[in-house]
Design a protein around this motif. Structure first.
Motif, short mmCIF file in Angstrom:
data_model
loop_
_atom_site.label_atom_id
_atom_site.label_comp_id
_atom_site.label_asym_id
_atom_site.label_seq_id
_atom_site.Cartn_x
_atom_site.Cartn_y
_atom_site.Cartn_z
N VAL A 179 28.11 -3.71 -0.12
CA VAL A 179 29.47 -4.14 0.27
C VAL A 179 30.45 -3.01 0.06
O VAL A 179 31.32 -2.76 0.91
CB VAL A 179 29.89 -5.42 -0.48
CG1 VAL A 179 31.37 -5.72 -0.27
CG2 VAL A 179 29.04 -6.61 -0.03
N ASP A 180 30.35 -2.31 -1.07
CA ASP A 180 31.25 -1.18 -1.33
C ASP A 180 31.19 -0.17 -0.18
O ASP A 180 32.22 0.27 0.34
CB ASP A 180 30.87 -0.46 -2.63
CG ASP A 180 31.21 -1.24 -3.89
OD1 ASP A 180 31.96 -2.23 -3.80
OD2 ASP A 180 30.68 -0.86 -4.96
N GLU B 42 32.46 -1.72 3.13
CA GLU B 42 33.90 -1.91 3.08
C GLU B 42 34.63 -0.58 3.28
O GLU B 42 35.60 -0.52 4.04
CB GLU B 42 34.29 -2.54 1.73
CG GLU B 42 35.72 -3.02 1.67
CD GLU B 42 35.99 -3.80 0.40
OE1 GLU B 42 36.74 -4.79 0.47
OE2 GLU B 42 35.47 -3.42 -0.69
N THR B 43 34.13 0.47 2.67
CA THR B 43 34.71 1.80 2.85
C THR B 43 34.67 2.22 4.33
O THR B 43 35.59 2.85 4.83
CB THR B 43 33.96 2.84 1.98
OG1 THR B 43 34.12 2.47 0.61
CG2 THR B 43 34.49 4.24 2.20
N VAL C 213 33.09 -4.48 6.63
CA VAL C 213 33.26 -5.77 5.95
C VAL C 213 34.51 -5.69 5.09
O VAL C 213 35.05 -4.61 4.84
CB VAL C 213 32.05 -6.14 5.06
CG1 VAL C 213 30.76 -6.23 5.85
CG2 VAL C 213 31.89 -5.20 3.87
N ARG C 214 34.95 -6.85 4.63
CA ARG C 214 36.04 -6.90 3.65
C ARG C 214 35.75 -8.00 2.66
O ARG C 214 35.08 -8.98 2.97
CB ARG C 214 37.38 -7.10 4.34
CG ARG C 214 37.54 -8.42 5.04
CD ARG C 214 38.92 -8.56 5.72
NE ARG C 214 38.81 -9.40 6.89
CZ ARG C 214 38.68 -8.98 8.14
NH1 ARG C 214 38.70 -7.69 8.40
NH2 ARG C 214 38.55 -9.83 9.14
N ARG C 215 36.25 -7.83 1.46
CA ARG C 215 36.16 -8.87 0.44
C ARG C 215 37.38 -9.76 0.56
O ARG C 215 38.50 -9.26 0.72
CB ARG C 215 36.12 -8.25 -0.95
CG ARG C 215 34.83 -7.55 -1.30
CD ARG C 215 34.97 -6.90 -2.69
NE ARG C 215 33.73 -6.40 -3.20
CZ ARG C 215 33.29 -5.16 -3.06
NH1 ARG C 215 34.00 -4.28 -2.39
NH2 ARG C 215 32.15 -4.79 -3.58
N VAL D 186 32.28 -12.04 1.22
CA VAL D 186 32.18 -10.79 1.97
C VAL D 186 32.21 -11.23 3.43
O VAL D 186 31.48 -12.11 3.85
CB VAL D 186 30.92 -9.96 1.61
CG1 VAL D 186 29.65 -10.72 1.82
CG2 VAL D 186 30.91 -8.66 2.37
N THR E 174 33.97 -7.61 9.64
CA THR E 174 35.12 -7.26 10.48
C THR E 174 34.64 -7.21 11.93
O THR E 174 33.43 -7.26 12.20
CB THR E 174 35.68 -5.87 10.10
OG1 THR E 174 34.66 -4.89 10.36
CG2 THR E 174 36.12 -5.81 8.63
#
Length: 175
Positions: A94-95, A98-99, A103-105, A117, A120
């Motif tokens: 996820v990290d 997300e970077t 995806v986003r938390r 999670v 996008t």
């Protein structure tokens, strides 16, 4: 890719196992070693397809899992369970995703202890694109003849079921 070896090293190991008095377990050693080598071969093929997209197989699996959900989101703990990996592995994936903006938390709407999670639009598009590429270049030709795939799937499902991966509800023929 290196040139093929002049002999099958697993068959040679099987011969050596037998010659050294371990013949009763030589077939098991060869089976385990063969499955592990087959996993390396398949993983290399998958990673070759995913590398240009900046994805590892673990990150691809997470994107695809989210893509398959109704809402495009899952609690991180549920993603970990469905992917059968440690929560730390999901956090790491996820990290990275997300970077990359894939995806986003987000806070869970009804459980303050949980984090969702969420895929996008970019992540959804990449999940589709990479799946199409994997389907064409790897999954359509997994390296096993079509008439042997169902047998292989049944054998591997039995191994996974017996190891506690899943419960077929008493139907041992379901995979």
């Amino acid at each position: 890719m290196p040139a093929p070896l002049p002999l099958d090293p697993i068959a040679e190991a099987h011969r050596q196992w037998t010659a050294h008095g371990w013949g009763e377990v030589a077939d098991g050693m060869a089976a385990v070693t063969s499955v592990m080598r087959a996993q390396q071969i398949m993983m290399a093929r998958v990673e070759e397809v995913l590398k240009p997209f900046g994805l590892t197989f673990a990150r691809y699996e997470l994107l695809t899992l989210l893509h398959f959900t109704r809402t495009g989101a899952l609690p991180m703990a549920k993603a970990s369970a469905r992917l059968q990996v440690h929560p730390t592995s999901v956090t790491n994936a996820v990290d990275r995703l997300e970077t990359a903006g894939l995806v986003r938390r987000t806070p869970h709407p009804s459980d303050r202890r949980a984090t969702l999670v969420e895929l996008t639009d970019e992540g959804r598009a990449l999940a589709v694109e990479t799946t199409e590429k994997l389907n064409a270049e790897v999954f359509a030709r997994p390296g096993v003849p079509d008439d042997q795939l169902e047998t292989l799937l049944r054998i591997l499902a039995g191994l996974r079921r017996d190891a506690g991966d899943f419960d077929t509800g008493g139907d041992p023929t379901r995979w």
